[in-house]
Design a protein around this motif. Structure first.
Motif, PDB file in Angstrom:
ATOM      1  N   PRO A 270      28.774  41.326 -29.973  1.00 17.29           N
ATOM      2  CA  PRO A 270      28.281  40.867 -28.673  1.00 17.29           C
ATOM      3  C   PRO A 270      29.397  40.795 -27.634  1.00 17.29           C
ATOM      4  O   PRO A 270      30.571  40.783 -27.990  1.00 17.29           O
ATOM      5  CB  PRO A 270      27.715  39.482 -28.991  1.00 17.29           C
ATOM      6  N   LYS A 271      29.005  40.727 -26.362  1.00 18.85           N
ATOM      7  CA  LYS A 271      29.976  40.833 -25.286  1.00 18.85           C
ATOM      8  C   LYS A 271      30.808  39.562 -25.167  1.00 18.85           C
ATOM      9  O   LYS A 271      30.436  38.490 -25.647  1.00 18.85           O
ATOM     10  CB  LYS A 271      29.279  41.148 -23.961  1.00 18.85           C
ATOM     11  N   MET A 272      31.945  39.699 -24.511  1.00 20.69           N
ATOM     12  CA  MET A 272      32.876  38.589 -24.328  1.00 20.69           C
ATOM     13  C   MET A 272      32.253  37.491 -23.475  1.00 20.69           C
ATOM     14  O   MET A 272      31.496  37.758 -22.531  1.00 20.69           O
ATOM     15  CB  MET A 272      34.160  39.102 -23.669  1.00 20.69           C
ATOM     16  N   ASN A 273      32.571  36.233 -23.806  1.00 23.39           N
ATOM     17  CA  ASN A 273      32.185  35.085 -22.993  1.00 23.39           C
ATOM     18  C   ASN A 273      33.201  34.901 -21.863  1.00 23.39           C
ATOM     19  O   ASN A 273      34.409  35.029 -22.084  1.00 23.39           O
ATOM     20  CB  ASN A 273      32.163  33.807 -23.831  1.00 23.39           C
ATOM     21  N   PHE A 274      32.718  34.561 -20.671  1.00 25.12           N
ATOM     22  CA  PHE A 274      33.596  34.330 -19.529  1.00 25.12           C
ATOM     23  C   PHE A 274      33.376  32.919 -18.992  1.00 25.12           C
ATOM     24  O   PHE A 274      32.236  32.478 -18.806  1.00 25.12           O
ATOM     25  CB  PHE A 274      33.333  35.341 -18.413  1.00 25.12           C
TER      26      PHE A 274
ATOM     27  N   GLY B  39      38.459  34.386 -20.867  1.00 25.72           N
ATOM     28  CA  GLY B  39      37.538  35.134 -21.717  1.00 25.72           C
ATOM     29  C   GLY B  39      37.812  34.876 -23.181  1.00 25.72           C
ATOM     30  O   GLY B  39      38.974  34.731 -23.584  1.00 25.72           O
ATOM     31  N   ILE B  40      36.759  34.812 -23.976  1.00 30.17           N
ATOM     32  CA  ILE B  40      36.877  34.644 -25.427  1.00 30.17           C
ATOM     33  C   ILE B  40      35.695  35.342 -26.084  1.00 30.17           C
ATOM     34  O   ILE B  40      34.549  35.170 -25.665  1.00 30.17           O
ATOM     35  CB  ILE B  40      36.948  33.155 -25.839  1.00 30.17           C
ATOM     36  N   ARG B  41      35.972  36.156 -27.094  1.00 23.75           N
ATOM     37  CA  ARG B  41      34.893  36.867 -27.775  1.00 23.75           C
ATOM     38  C   ARG B  41      34.179  35.944 -28.759  1.00 23.75           C
ATOM     39  O   ARG B  41      34.816  35.103 -29.410  1.00 23.75           O
ATOM     40  CB  ARG B  41      35.444  38.098 -28.505  1.00 23.75           C
TER      41      ARG B  41
ATOM     42  N   GLY C 284      40.106  40.095 -10.990  1.00 28.31           N
ATOM     43  CA  GLY C 284      39.558  40.614 -12.243  1.00 28.31           C
ATOM     44  C   GLY C 284      40.559  41.318 -13.127  1.00 28.31           C
ATOM     45  O   GLY C 284      40.186  41.848 -14.184  1.00 28.31           O
ATOM     46  N   GLN C 285      41.839  41.352 -12.750  1.00 35.79           N
ATOM     47  CA  GLN C 285      42.861  42.017 -13.561  1.00 35.79           C
ATOM     48  C   GLN C 285      43.373  41.077 -14.656  1.00 35.79           C
ATOM     49  O   GLN C 285      43.531  39.872 -14.430  1.00 35.79           O
ATOM     50  CB  GLN C 285      44.029  42.466 -12.679  1.00 35.79           C
ATOM     51  N   ALA C 286      43.613  41.622 -15.830  1.00 36.10           N
ATOM     52  CA  ALA C 286      44.016  40.810 -16.973  1.00 36.10           C
ATOM     53  C   ALA C 286      45.508  40.527 -16.964  1.00 36.10           C
ATOM     54  O   ALA C 286      46.316  41.407 -16.657  1.00 36.10           O
ATOM     55  CB  ALA C 286      43.636  41.519 -18.272  1.00 36.10           C
ATOM     56  N   TYR C 287      45.873  39.277 -17.307  1.00 38.97           N
ATOM     57  CA  TYR C 287      47.260  38.971 -17.631  1.00 38.97           C
ATOM     58  C   TYR C 287      47.509  39.486 -19.048  1.00 38.97           C
ATOM     59  O   TYR C 287      46.660  39.311 -19.937  1.00 38.97           O
ATOM     60  CB  TYR C 287      47.508  37.468 -17.560  1.00 38.97           C
ATOM     61  N   PRO C 288      48.654  40.131 -19.298  1.00 37.07           N
ATOM     62  CA  PRO C 288      48.886  40.743 -20.621  1.00 37.07           C
ATOM     63  C   PRO C 288      48.786  39.724 -21.757  1.00 37.07           C
ATOM     64  O   PRO C 288      49.381  38.650 -21.701  1.00 37.07           O
ATOM     65  CB  PRO C 288      50.314  41.298 -20.506  1.00 37.07           C
ATOM     66  N   ARG C 289      48.003  40.068 -22.756  1.00 39.81           N
ATOM     67  CA  ARG C 289      47.845  39.195 -23.920  1.00 39.81           C
ATOM     68  C   ARG C 289      49.040  39.383 -24.844  1.00 39.81           C
ATOM     69  O   ARG C 289      49.433  40.499 -25.163  1.00 39.81           O
ATOM     70  CB  ARG C 289      46.539  39.542 -24.631  1.00 39.81           C
TER      71      ARG C 289
ATOM     72  N   LEU D 191      38.264  42.622 -16.121  1.00 38.40           N
ATOM     73  CA  LEU D 191      37.007  41.966 -16.489  1.00 38.40           C
ATOM     74  C   LEU D 191      35.936  42.959 -16.880  1.00 38.40           C
ATOM     75  O   LEU D 191      35.171  42.718 -17.815  1.00 38.40           O
ATOM     76  CB  LEU D 191      36.504  41.115 -15.312  1.00 38.40           C
ATOM     77  N   PHE D 192      35.856  44.075 -16.160  1.00 37.73           N
ATOM     78  CA  PHE D 192      34.800  45.043 -16.449  1.00 37.73           C
ATOM     79  C   PHE D 192      34.933  45.599 -17.858  1.00 37.73           C
ATOM     80  O   PHE D 192      33.964  45.628 -18.612  1.00 37.73           O
ATOM     81  CB  PHE D 192      34.818  46.186 -15.431  1.00 37.73           C
ATOM     82  N   VAL D 193      36.124  46.046 -18.220  1.00 38.68           N
ATOM     83  CA  VAL D 193      36.336  46.618 -19.549  1.00 38.68           C
ATOM     84  C   VAL D 193      36.123  45.548 -20.614  1.00 38.68           C
ATOM     85  O   VAL D 193      35.504  45.802 -21.657  1.00 38.68           O
ATOM     86  CB  VAL D 193      37.740  47.234 -19.662  1.00 38.68           C
TER      87      VAL D 193
END
Length: 385
Positions: A237-241, A282-284, A366-371, A228-230
């Motif tokens: 603009p920053k990613m939407n959560f 998350g979505i940019r 906060g860890q990402a599942y691989p896209r 999440l941090f990265v």
């Protein structure tokens, strides 16, 4: 030129630990950028490499030589600071030549070194002027030139563009990129500006609270953030959560139910997730697409516009979608980046599509599942074919 290797580097002031075991390999000739918010330890890390701060524990080597106890002047480095630190009573030539004179170089060697560096930086016609007669960008070039004439193995830059206006920062980013291409010397650059990091770096080190969060090429961090941090720090603009929970998940994708009941699909490897798990989707803003006023597709959200920023080439619309990452209580504006000619007004209902291939899912830690979706470049090639 030289590689820089840090192994378990810690820096503490009494009971306060600033660097918490940094492991990092900076390749020979690489342009590496340290980026992160204020107080994350990026300048402290740079100063430990320079020898301006002692290392509490761990090992630091430059060019294969352990330099933990080597004085700064003997490390083969040159540092450019945020402030220009020029001598006001000296002209540019003398400012750039000062260190070489102290080193006992001959007049001809000094003359050649200064003029060679000045030509690279396009300030060779200004060498008889004093700092007060120069613009901010020209002064910064003199500070860089003072470093170049020493022919260091490694250049260190500590937020060198912070004192410049926006237009000049853009120009100087271009100059730094050209300088690295010409000199082919290892460069380590510290900034809090992620746009500088994205445009300059071969690789970026994202730091948070004294720890390395992720290291990678700019596009790698943008498309595949590890947490999440990265994800929230890289991108403008920053990613939407959006907080939600898993409805179904497997190695091919995840279905996430948002707080308003809408279920969205994300193309991620969520084989480790199970129904009911709390997650963040998350979505940019730039990956959202206008869907039309009456659209009600499975991947469509509709919300009223609260504010519009017309930027010319693009329009950034802020919409009333409850946003919050799992584990936080502070909502942030949800934004959609659209074409600059899109007619929008506050209060208008905006329907937009959420592409599953550009959705990110982060677990409760906060860890990402691989896209799994292809990169932007691959998608462009597929459309062209």
């Amino acid at each position: 030129m030289a590689e820089v290797l840090l192994s378990g580097v810690r820096k503490a002031y009494g009971d306060v630990t600033i660097l918490k075991g940094v492991d990092l390999h900076i390749r020979d000739g690489e342009f590496m950028v340290f980026v992160g918010p204020s107080g994350c330890g990026k300048s402290t890390l740079l100063r430990t490499i320079a020898g301006l701060e002692d290392i509490t524990s761990g090992d630091l080597s430059i060019g294969g030589r352990r330099v933990n106890d080597v004085p700064p002047a003997e490390r083969g480095i040159a540092m450019v600071f945020q402030s220009y630190a020029l001598y006001p009573h000296m002209n540019l030539f003398d400012n750039m030549a000062f260190g070489l004179k102290l080193a006992g170089m001959s007049h001809q060697e000094i003359h050649d070194a200064v003029h060679r560096a000045a030509k690279v930086l396009h300030i060779d016609h200004l060498l008889d002027r004093k700092p007060k007669d120069l613009s901010g960008g020209q002064r910064q070039r003199v500070a860089i030139g003072r470093a170049i004439v020493r022919k260091p193995q490694v250049f260190l830059f500590d937020e060198p563009l912070s004192n410049l206006d926006a237009a000049l920062r853009v120009r100087m980013r271009y100059e730094f990129a050209k300088l690295h291409e010409e000199l082919k010397t290892t460069m380590i650059y510290v900034t809090h500006d992620q746009v500088e990091a994205m445009t300059l770096a071969d690789r970026i080190v994202v730091l948070s609270a004294g720890k390395v969060e992720q290291v990678g090429a700019p596009i790698e961090l943008y498309e595949h953030p590890c947490n999440l941090f990265v994800a929230g720090f890289i991108g403008s603009p920053k990613m939407n959560f959006l907080a939600g929970e898993i409805v179904a998940a497997d190695a091919a994708g995840a279905q996430v139910r948002l707080g308003n009941g809408v279920v969205l699909q994300a193309t991620v490897n969520a084989s480790g997730a199970k129904p009911g798990d709390k997650v963040t989707l998350g979505i940019r803003p730039e990956h959202l697409a206008l869907a039309g006023a009456n659209a009600h597709g499975a991947q469509t959200l509709t919300a009223p516009v609260t504010f519009v920023e017309a930027l010319g080439s693009s329009t950034q619309a802020y919409v009333d979608v409850p946003t919050c990452a799992v584990g936080t209580e502070t909502p942030e504006p949800f934004s959609v980046l659209l074409d600059g000619r899109t007619p929008l007004a506050a209060g208008q209902a905006l329907a937009f599509e959420v592409p599953p291939e550009w959705c990110y899912v982060f677990n409760a830690e906060g860890q990402a599942y691989p896209r799994l979706a292809p990169s932007a470049g691959a998608m462009r090639q597929a459309r062209a074919a």
